[in-house]
Design an enzyme around this catalytic site. Structure first.
Site, PDB file in Angstrom:
ATOM      1  N   ASN A 193       7.938   1.060  -6.290  1.00  0.00           N
ATOM      2  CA  ASN A 193       7.524   0.358  -5.063  1.00  0.00           C
ATOM      3  C   ASN A 193       6.327  -0.565  -5.313  1.00  0.00           C
ATOM      4  O   ASN A 193       6.167  -1.575  -4.626  1.00  0.00           O
ATOM      5  CB  ASN A 193       7.175   1.361  -3.958  1.00  0.00           C
ATOM      6  CG  ASN A 193       8.393   2.147  -3.502  1.00  0.00           C
ATOM      7  OD1 ASN A 193       9.525   1.817  -3.881  1.00  0.00           O
ATOM      8  ND2 ASN A 193       8.180   3.186  -2.716  1.00  0.00           N
ATOM      9  N   SER A 210      12.406   4.452   6.945  1.00  0.00           N
ATOM     10  CA  SER A 210      11.996   5.852   7.059  1.00  0.00           C
ATOM     11  C   SER A 210      13.140   6.873   7.013  1.00  0.00           C
ATOM     12  O   SER A 210      13.343   7.628   7.962  1.00  0.00           O
ATOM     13  CB  SER A 210      11.196   6.044   8.359  1.00  0.00           C
ATOM     14  OG  SER A 210      10.431   7.219   8.284  1.00  0.00           O
ATOM     15  N   THR A 250       0.840   7.620   3.874  1.00  0.00           N
ATOM     16  CA  THR A 250       0.483   9.025   3.579  1.00  0.00           C
ATOM     17  C   THR A 250       0.922   9.987   4.677  1.00  0.00           C
ATOM     18  O   THR A 250       0.416  11.097   4.764  1.00  0.00           O
ATOM     19  CB  THR A 250      -1.040   9.169   3.354  1.00  0.00           C
ATOM     20  OG1 THR A 250      -1.715   8.862   4.586  1.00  0.00           O
ATOM     21  CG2 THR A 250      -1.546   8.264   2.240  1.00  0.00           C
ATOM     22  N   GLY A 257       0.842  -1.196   0.000  1.00  0.00           N
ATOM     23  CA  GLY A 257       0.000   0.000   0.000  1.00  0.00           C
ATOM     24  C   GLY A 257       0.872   1.239   0.000  1.00  0.00           C
ATOM     25  O   GLY A 257       2.097   1.141   0.066  1.00  0.00           O
ATOM     26  N   TYR A 296      -2.535  12.605  10.537  1.00  0.00           N
ATOM     27  CA  TYR A 296      -1.611  13.053   9.477  1.00  0.00           C
ATOM     28  C   TYR A 296      -2.034  14.409   8.896  1.00  0.00           C
ATOM     29  O   TYR A 296      -1.302  15.011   8.106  1.00  0.00           O
ATOM     30  CB  TYR A 296      -1.498  12.007   8.350  1.00  0.00           C
ATOM     31  CG  TYR A 296      -0.973  10.653   8.786  1.00  0.00           C
ATOM     32  CD1 TYR A 296      -0.327  10.476  10.008  1.00  0.00           C
ATOM     33  CD2 TYR A 296      -1.119   9.542   7.971  1.00  0.00           C
ATOM     34  CE1 TYR A 296       0.134   9.220  10.402  1.00  0.00           C
ATOM     35  CE2 TYR A 296      -0.644   8.282   8.359  1.00  0.00           C
ATOM     36  CZ  TYR A 296      -0.026   8.139   9.581  1.00  0.00           C
ATOM     37  OH  TYR A 296       0.434   6.895   9.972  1.00  0.00           O
ATOM     38  N   ASP A 328      -2.828   3.986   3.289  1.00  0.00           N
ATOM     39  CA  ASP A 328      -2.767   4.037   4.745  1.00  0.00           C
ATOM     40  C   ASP A 328      -2.875   5.484   5.206  1.00  0.00           C
ATOM     41  O   ASP A 328      -1.902   6.236   5.133  1.00  0.00           O
ATOM     42  CB  ASP A 328      -1.448   3.430   5.247  1.00  0.00           C
ATOM     43  CG  ASP A 328      -1.395   3.458   6.772  1.00  0.00           C
ATOM     44  OD1 ASP A 328      -2.263   2.823   7.390  1.00  0.00           O
ATOM     45  OD2 ASP A 328      -0.516   4.133   7.339  1.00  0.00           O
TER      46      ASP A 328
HETATM   47  N1  LIG Z   1       0.830   3.215  12.697  1.00  0.00           N
HETATM   48  C1  LIG Z   1       1.806   4.035  12.982  1.00  0.00           C
HETATM   49  O1  LIG Z   1       2.018   4.405  14.152  1.00  0.00           O
HETATM   50  C2  LIG Z   1       2.717   4.536  11.883  1.00  0.00           C
HETATM   51  C3  LIG Z   1       3.953   5.126  12.233  1.00  0.00           C
HETATM   52  C4  LIG Z   1       4.786   5.569  11.209  1.00  0.00           C
HETATM   53  C5  LIG Z   1       4.405   5.431   9.876  1.00  0.00           C
HETATM   54  N2  LIG Z   1       3.190   4.868   9.558  1.00  0.00           N
HETATM   55  C6  LIG Z   1       2.757   4.710   8.140  1.00  0.00           C
HETATM   56  O2  LIG Z   1       3.820   4.085   7.408  1.00  0.00           O
HETATM   57  C7  LIG Z   1       4.103   4.851   6.234  1.00  0.00           C
HETATM   58  C8  LIG Z   1       5.544   4.648   5.802  1.00  0.00           C
HETATM   59  O3  LIG Z   1       6.472   5.082   6.784  1.00  0.00           O
HETATM   60  P1  LIG Z   1       7.514   6.243   6.509  1.00  0.00           P
HETATM   61  O4  LIG Z   1       6.962   7.172   5.520  1.00  0.00           O
HETATM   62  O5  LIG Z   1       7.909   6.825   7.794  1.00  0.00           O
HETATM   63  O6  LIG Z   1       8.809   5.455   6.002  1.00  0.00           O
HETATM   64  P2  LIG Z   1       9.300   4.623   4.724  1.00  0.00           P
HETATM   65  O7  LIG Z   1       8.172   4.291   3.831  1.00  0.00           O
HETATM   66  O8  LIG Z   1      10.129   3.542   5.296  1.00  0.00           O
HETATM   67  O9  LIG Z   1      10.293   5.660   4.031  1.00  0.00           O
HETATM   68  C9  LIG Z   1       9.829   6.678   3.185  1.00  0.00           C
HETATM   69  C10 LIG Z   1      11.004   7.339   2.478  1.00  0.00           C
HETATM   70  O10 LIG Z   1      11.755   6.349   1.780  1.00  0.00           O
HETATM   71  C11 LIG Z   1      12.267   6.885   0.559  1.00  0.00           C
HETATM   72  N3  LIG Z   1      11.830   6.003  -0.554  1.00  0.00           N
HETATM   73  C12 LIG Z   1      10.580   5.507  -0.777  1.00  0.00           C
HETATM   74  N4  LIG Z   1      10.560   4.743  -1.890  1.00  0.00           N
HETATM   75  C13 LIG Z   1      11.818   4.769  -2.397  1.00  0.00           C
HETATM   76  C14 LIG Z   1      12.431   4.187  -3.536  1.00  0.00           C
HETATM   77  N5  LIG Z   1      11.748   3.397  -4.380  1.00  0.00           N
HETATM   78  N6  LIG Z   1      13.732   4.451  -3.750  1.00  0.00           N
HETATM   79  C15 LIG Z   1      14.434   5.237  -2.908  1.00  0.00           C
HETATM   80  N7  LIG Z   1      13.924   5.811  -1.813  1.00  0.00           N
HETATM   81  C16 LIG Z   1      12.628   5.576  -1.554  1.00  0.00           C
HETATM   82  C17 LIG Z   1      11.709   8.269   0.407  1.00  0.00           C
HETATM   83  O11 LIG Z   1      12.723   9.179   0.805  1.00  0.00           O
HETATM   84  P3  LIG Z   1      13.485  10.168  -0.223  1.00  0.00           P
HETATM   85  O12 LIG Z   1      12.610  11.356  -0.311  1.00  0.00           O
HETATM   86  O13 LIG Z   1      14.780  10.375   0.458  1.00  0.00           O
HETATM   87  O14 LIG Z   1      13.593   9.446  -1.553  1.00  0.00           O
HETATM   88  C18 LIG Z   1      10.554   8.319   1.399  1.00  0.00           C
HETATM   89  O15 LIG Z   1      10.309   9.595   1.940  1.00  0.00           O
HETATM   90  C19 LIG Z   1       3.740   6.274   6.658  1.00  0.00           C
HETATM   91  O16 LIG Z   1       3.584   7.138   5.553  1.00  0.00           O
HETATM   92  C20 LIG Z   1       2.461   6.017   7.417  1.00  0.00           C
HETATM   93  O17 LIG Z   1       1.370   5.835   6.510  1.00  0.00           O
HETATM   94  C21 LIG Z   1       2.354   4.419  10.560  1.00  0.00           C
END
Ligand SMILES: NC(=O)c1ccc[n+]([C@@H]2O[C@H](COP(=O)([O-])OP(=O)(O)OC[C@H]3O[C@@H](n4cnc5c(N)ncnc54)[C@H](OP(=O)(O)O)[C@@H]3O)[C@@H](O)[C@H]2O)c1
Length: 334
Positions: free
Chosen positions: A282, A222, A27, A24, A59, A54
């Site tokens: 992705n 992240s 966001t 997924g 957010y 998500d």
């Molecule tokens: N339930 C909870 O408590 C909770 C907590 C945290 C997060 N979440 C959810 O989880 C989601 C994902 O977590 P996250 O955004 O913190 O971390 P993540 O998905 O692990 O990392 C996102 C970062 O990874 C890089 N990236 C993504 N795809 C890439 C690719 N194909 N190649 C190179 N770099 C890539 C990007 O950075 P660059 O800009 O440097 O390329 C992006 O900003 C959140 O958006 C949220 O929906 C939920």
């Protein structure tokens, strides 16, 4: 933009029998990406083939994302029942779950929610952007009764047809052990931090043994998380030489390898990106060139117990430190 054919994107089945895509889009823009940037990425993601999103009330971008969903429905890009929309009740609304859910449904313009999570298992609240070490004097340790009271409100929403599945998030085995027998509707998924350096194997096994689908947040480690969640001891998953070597062998970015590992293991990763090339790759990576058994083993061995979301802002006054939130000795800390 490259469009990925729906028929080649793997799906998983929840215990309810419902299908959910194997990946997924996250966001959470945090402090770095504006609601407009995030919702523009959601618009692009729907067009390239994402069906799982998500979202969360906290957010602060659900109304912009809702405009994007509405436009996609109006333009006939997708129908509502083709999307799997997840959102969450924030900690300050645990006693007003229906109000929170109705606001999310209104903002997201989605009529109903496919998976509604309790974002954190306690009502502890911190002001957005507050200092990581500050403690809210009203914060309290986990309470079975309070959690079940919040969960009961989710069950009522399910009965009303406003939500199709209930999810939990940021849970531990001791907390699950204490609440699962009390719930009328079993949670269908648990959202938890999962990436190569933080695999939570015990909790993962517990969930799958109970037929609760793990959904992995921060699947890439992240790299763009807020400064307040960056600690000097944190390991950057995608910079590990072994991740980079596997990425080189597949001719992709190490971020994509983290996702292939997640999918191969069985969790549903929810990577975030506002960059088209990234979010397309992705999704596409779920359809081709899986990791070998050997590569899966190599990544399994990268476990470092490196929790990134420590949750220190949710600590109550007499708590020792963030470890208290995670019941590491097998009993609920209170
Ligand atoms: N339930 C909870 O408590 C909770 C907590 C945290 C997060 N979440 C959810 O989880 C989601 C994902 O977590 P996250 O955004 O913190 O971390 P993540 O998905 O692990 O990392 C996102 C970062 O990874 C890089 N990236 C993504 N795809 C890439 C690719 N194909 N190649 C190179 N770099 C890539 C990007 O950075 P660059 O800009 O440097 O390329 C992006 O900003 C959140 O958006 C949220 O929906 C939920």
């Amino acid at each position: 933009m490259e469009v990925i054919n729906q028929s080649v994107i793997p799906k998983k089945k929840l215990y309810t029998g419902e299908e959910i895509p194997c990946v997924g889009m996250g966001t959470f823009g945090s402090d770095r990406f504006t609601p407009d940037q995030v919702s523009a990425a959601v618009a692009g993601a729907i067009r390239c083939g994402y069906r799982l999103f998500d979202c969360a009330a906290c957010y602060q971008n659900e109304d912009q994302i809702g405009e994007v969903f509405k436009a996609a429905f109006n333009e006939g890009v997708v129908e509502r029942n083709e999307l799997f929309i997840m959102t969450k009740v924030w900690n300050n609304m645990h006693e007003r779950v229906e109000e929170s859910c109705l606001k999310s449904i209104r903002d997201l313009q989605c009529e109903y929610v496919d998976m509604f999570f309790i974002h954190w298992p306690f009502p502890n609240y911190h002001a957005p952007g507050c200092d990581a070490d500050s403690r809210n004097p009203e914060s309290k340790p986990f309470s079975v009764q309070e959690f079940v009271n919040t969960y009961r409100q989710c069950e009522a929403l399910h009965e009303k047809g406003l939500i199709r599945n209930i999810g939990i998030s940021n849970m531990t085995i001791p907390k699950l052990e204490s609440v699962l027998p009390l719930l009328k509707i079993k949670p269908a998924a648990c959202e938890m931090e999962l990436h190569p350096c933080f695999q939570q194997q015990e909790l993962y096994d517990y969930l799958t043994a109970h037929d609760i689908q793990p959904v992995g947040f921060m699947p890439i480690g992240s790299p763009t998380r807020p400064e307040r969640d960056m600690m000097p001891e944190d390991v950057a998953d995608i910079q590990l030489p072994k991740m980079q070597a596997i990425a080189k062998a597949h001719g992709v970015h190490p971020a994509v390898i983290a996702l292939k590992w997640a999918i191969g293991r069985g969790q549903i990763p929810i990577p975030f990106s506002v960059k088209e090339a990234e979010y397309v790759s992705n999704l596409k990576c779920t359809t081709e060139d899986p990791l070998t058994e050997e590569e899966m083993k190599t990544i399994a061995a990268l476990e470092r117990n490196n929790r990134l979301v420590k949750g220190q802002v949710f600590l109550w006054e007499h708590a020792k430190d963030w470890h208290d939130l995670w019941d590491e000795d097998g009993v609920i800390v209170n």
